[in-house]
Design a protein around this motif. Structure first.
Motif, short mmCIF file in Angstrom:
data_model
loop_
_atom_site.label_atom_id
_atom_site.label_comp_id
_atom_site.label_asym_id
_atom_site.label_seq_id
_atom_site.Cartn_x
_atom_site.Cartn_y
_atom_site.Cartn_z
N TYR A 1 0.84 -1.19 0.00
CA TYR A 1 0.00 0.00 0.00
C TYR A 1 0.88 1.25 0.00
N ASN B 1 -1.73 -11.34 5.29
CA ASN B 1 -3.01 -11.76 5.86
C ASN B 1 -2.87 -12.71 7.03
N GLN C 1 0.73 5.35 1.11
CA GLN C 1 -0.04 6.29 1.88
C GLN C 1 0.57 7.68 1.80
N PRO D 1 -4.40 4.60 3.18
CA PRO D 1 -3.56 3.79 2.29
C PRO D 1 -4.26 3.48 0.98
N PHE E 1 -0.07 -4.99 8.99
CA PHE E 1 0.75 -4.01 8.29
C PHE E 1 2.11 -3.88 8.97
N GLY E 2 3.12 -3.61 8.16
CA GLY E 2 4.42 -3.25 8.69
C GLY E 2 4.44 -1.78 9.10
N ALA E 3 5.60 -1.33 9.59
CA ALA E 3 5.71 0.03 10.10
C ALA E 3 5.82 1.06 8.99
N PHE F 1 3.70 0.68 2.75
CA PHE F 1 3.51 -0.39 3.71
C PHE F 1 3.39 -1.72 3.00
N LYS G 1 -7.74 -10.63 9.75
CA LYS G 1 -6.79 -9.58 10.08
C LYS G 1 -5.81 -9.37 8.94
N THR G 2 -5.57 -8.11 8.59
CA THR G 2 -4.47 -7.74 7.72
C THR G 2 -3.41 -7.10 8.60
#
Lengths: 116, 113
Positions: free
Chosen positions: B36, B93, B38, B44, B103-105, B89, B100-101
């Protein structure tokens, strides 16, 4: 052709107040997600709806957080007795298909909540 | 626990150069990955996805590579443009039964004109 909309865009609350955040997903989208995004971090999953059914609420941080989607379209995230650590951007996303753990999610612009 | 992280928090590239953004994931059960983008003040935006039965997928100016052996994901952006400046990002899954997805930082990409 509107995308996902969220309101309000900004919310300032005093500690202890209750807040309600609204999400209008793309019309016809089955799946709806809520995320919490702290400053400088990636979004953290809160909860998932398939139509009106809340199928996953494993990410809700406490029982002060409650979400609903009673008619399978608009959703509201409610936070009771807000605390300073609740300050974050709350993102809503919708997806066309339900029941799958993949597929493009369309995000709204988020609501920035600041708890004083 | 589950985690999706990034090697570099910031990346600065010259306009026209290629960009590579890296990501490591720890849940070997994850079978679907997404990148993604953002921009400031926005939510995002989906760029490209890949399933675990693939190791490469191409889109318009973007390519995602998946190395399941070392649990590594990368996003390549060709001919980087100023409009590509954003936070990127990777997400997974989680491979579990929920929705839940994860996400990284994020990596911030700066494109210098």
């Amino acid at each position: 052709g509107a995308g996902v909309s969220q309101s309000p865009r900004y919310k300032v609350a005093k500690r202890g107040q209750d807040v309600a955040l609204r999400c209008d997903p793309i019309s016809g989208h089955v799946s709806l997600f809520w995320y919490q995004q702290a400053l400088g971090q990636g979004p953290e999953f809160l909860t998932y709806f398939q139509n009106e059914a809340q199928l996953d609420k494993s990410g809700l941080p406490s029982d002060r957080f409650f979400a609903e989607r009673p008619e399978g379209s608009v959703s509201t995230l409610k936070i009771q007795r807000t605390q300073q650590e609740d300050s974050a951007v709350y993102l809503c996303a919708s997806s066309l298909v339900g029941g799958r753990r993949e597929g493009e999610q369309f995000f709204g612009p988020g609501t920035r909540l600041t708890v004083l | 626990g589950e985690s999706v992280g990034l090697h570099l928090p910031t990346l600065s590239v010259q306009e026209g150069d290629n960009s590579i953004i890296n990501c490591a994931y720890s849940n070997s059960a994850s079978d679907y990955f997404i990148w993604y983008k953002q921009e400031s003040g926005k939510g995002p935006q989906f760029i490209i996805d890949i399933r675990s039965n693939m190791d490469k997928r191409q889109g318009q100016r973007v390519t995602v590579l998946l190395n399941k052996t070392v649990k590594h994901l990368s996003l390549q952006i060709a001919a980087t443009q100023p409009g590509d400046s954003a936070v990127y990002f990777c997400a997974e899954n989680g491979g579990g039964g929920g929705f839940k997805t994860i996400f990284g930082a994020g990596t911030r990409l700066f494109v210098k004109a």
